[in-house]
Design an enzyme around this catalytic site. Structure first.
Site, mmCIF file in Angstrom:
data_model
loop_
_atom_site.group_PDB
_atom_site.id
_atom_site.type_symbol
_atom_site.label_atom_id
_atom_site.label_comp_id
_atom_site.label_asym_id
_atom_site.label_seq_id
_atom_site.Cartn_x
_atom_site.Cartn_y
_atom_site.Cartn_z
ATOM 1 N N ASN A 9 0.867 -1.172 0.000
ATOM 2 C CA ASN A 9 0.000 0.000 0.000
ATOM 3 C C ASN A 9 0.908 1.228 0.000
ATOM 4 O OD1 ASN A 9 -1.832 2.019 0.436
ATOM 5 N ND2 ASN A 9 -2.429 1.365 2.501
ATOM 6 N N TRP A 10 1.084 1.795 -1.196
ATOM 7 C CA TRP A 10 1.994 2.943 -1.309
ATOM 8 C C TRP A 10 1.404 4.209 -0.687
ATOM 9 C CZ3 TRP A 10 4.477 2.935 -6.946
ATOM 10 C CH2 TRP A 10 5.267 1.792 -7.072
ATOM 11 N N LYS A 11 0.118 4.196 -0.412
ATOM 12 C CA LYS A 11 -0.576 5.389 0.103
ATOM 13 C C LYS A 11 -0.315 6.575 -0.843
ATOM 14 C CE LYS A 11 -0.446 3.415 4.660
ATOM 15 N NZ LYS A 11 -0.496 3.598 6.106
ATOM 16 N N HIS A 94 -9.849 1.355 4.229
ATOM 17 C CA HIS A 94 -8.628 1.567 5.019
ATOM 18 C C HIS A 94 -8.942 2.554 6.153
ATOM 19 C CE1 HIS A 94 -4.613 2.820 6.174
ATOM 20 N NE2 HIS A 94 -4.174 1.705 5.623
ATOM 21 N N GLU A 96 -7.375 4.973 7.252
ATOM 22 C CA GLU A 96 -7.138 6.376 6.904
ATOM 23 C C GLU A 96 -8.335 6.951 6.145
ATOM 24 O OE1 GLU A 96 -3.282 5.761 5.123
ATOM 25 O OE2 GLU A 96 -2.489 5.312 7.114
ATOM 26 N N GLU A 166 -6.187 -4.630 10.318
ATOM 27 C CA GLU A 166 -5.190 -3.580 10.534
ATOM 28 C C GLU A 166 -5.560 -2.778 11.782
ATOM 29 O OE1 GLU A 166 -2.876 -2.537 6.721
ATOM 30 O OE2 GLU A 166 -4.546 -1.165 6.915
ATOM 31 N N GLY A 172 1.728 2.552 10.776
ATOM 32 C CA GLY A 172 2.705 3.634 10.653
ATOM 33 C C GLY A 172 3.366 4.025 11.966
ATOM 34 N N SER A 211 2.610 -1.891 10.561
ATOM 35 C CA SER A 211 4.037 -1.975 10.925
ATOM 36 C C SER A 211 4.647 -3.345 10.667
ATOM 37 C CB SER A 211 4.251 -1.542 12.380
ATOM 38 O OG SER A 211 3.879 -0.180 12.537
ATOM 39 N N GLY A 232 2.543 -1.028 4.381
ATOM 40 C CA GLY A 232 2.595 0.402 4.078
ATOM 41 C C GLY A 232 4.026 0.873 3.941
ATOM 42 N N GLY A 233 4.558 1.491 4.989
ATOM 43 C CA GLY A 233 5.887 2.108 4.943
ATOM 44 C C GLY A 233 6.968 1.223 4.339
HETATM 45 P P1 PGA Z 1 2.273 0.484 7.768
HETATM 46 O O1 PGA Z 1 0.852 0.686 7.033
HETATM 47 O O2 PGA Z 1 2.858 -0.806 7.249
HETATM 48 O O3 PGA Z 1 3.074 1.677 7.370
HETATM 49 O O4 PGA Z 1 1.991 0.415 9.228
HETATM 50 C C1 PGA Z 1 0.008 -0.397 6.776
HETATM 51 C C2 PGA Z 1 -1.256 0.113 6.125
HETATM 52 O O5 PGA Z 1 -1.724 1.193 6.479
HETATM 53 O O6 PGA Z 1 -1.811 -0.553 5.232
#
Ligand code: PGA
Length: 252
Positions: A9-11, A94, A96, A166, A172, A211, A232-233
């Protein structure tokens, strides 16, 4: 054991040059036919990354799609448009989107229905906040979020559904859920799907996200109901993402 699914997930990150370098490195490093790998990239870059992935075993995904069909919805993106650009997956609900943009359970459910109708595999995200976990409400929250989707989803969608657990507090933050805590919630989700779907529930991939890093991926993926990860990250760093994919391969 099910083949692991690793979704990036590049966001809202990237740019033409960075995307090219990252995708090239991933294409070079991902072993053929091991884990299933999907890159979920920002809308403007779907065509760029999609062209690079053509002919490879890596799939393309988006990070959102509309609950509406095409029409007068300025700024929205319809699921069918994503299919036309080569997407086979879409992340929906998600945290977010839920927290920052006010997406409701019903809205997420409507998006899932549209995505399935267009032929996409929805990666439906569920998860509790820190406060909800502290209040012992984790399972209740996850159940409510998932039931909203299952209540309206057509039966034919069962084969396409993917669920990502999640925990919001783990996204994050560098504070992943422990493999044991994640497994407990995954087992609960599996049980819920079992009650609704019967034996079909065994085939629904349940991803963990929050994470996931090279250091904790193997321990998470070793759990019986963790079928892969939503990353994500760490998905923005080729070496880290490839190490996580390799951790998934070891489990296959
Ligand atoms: P993260 O994000 O790996 O940076 O914690 C995961 C996500 O939001 O899908």
């Amino acid at each position: 054991m099910r083949k692991k699914l690793i979704a990036a997930n590049w966001k809202m990150n990237g740019g033409l040059v960075a995307n090219r370098d990252l995708t090239q490195a991933i294409l070079k490093g991902v072993p053929e036919n091991a884990s299933s790998v999907v890159l979920c990239v920002p809308f403007p870059y779907l065509a760029q990354v999609g062209a690079m992935l053509q002919g490879s075993s890596i799939a393309l995904g988006a990070q959102n799609s509309s609950e509406y069909g095409s029409g007068a919805y300025t700024g929205e993106v319809e699921a069918g448009m994503l299919v036309e650009l080569g997407c086979s997956y879409v992340i929906l609900g998600h945290s977010e989107r839920r927290v920052l943009f006010g997406e409701t359970d019903d809205q997420v459910a409507a998006k899932v229905v549209k995505a399935l109708a267009a032929g996409l595999r929805p990666i439906v995200c569920v998860g509790e906040s820190e406060l909800e976990r502290a209040g012992g409400k984790t399972k209740e929250v996850v159940e409510r979020q998932l039931e909203a989707v299952l209540d309206v989803m057509p039966d034919v969608g069962r084969a396409s559904l993917i669920v990502a657990y999640e925990p919001v507090w783990a996204i994050g933050t560098g504070r992943s859920a422990s493999p044991e805590d994640a497994q407990e919630v995954h087992l609960h989700i599996r049980g819920l799907l079992q009650r609704r779907f019967g034996t079909d529930a065994r085939g629904v991939p349940l991803l963990y996200g929050g994470s996931v890093k090279p250091a904790n991926a193997s321990a998470l993926f070793a759990k019986p109901d963790i079928d892969g990860g939503l990353i994500g990250g760490a998905s923005l760093v080729a070496g880290d993402f490839l190490a996580i994919c390799a951790a998934g391969d070891l489990m296959n």
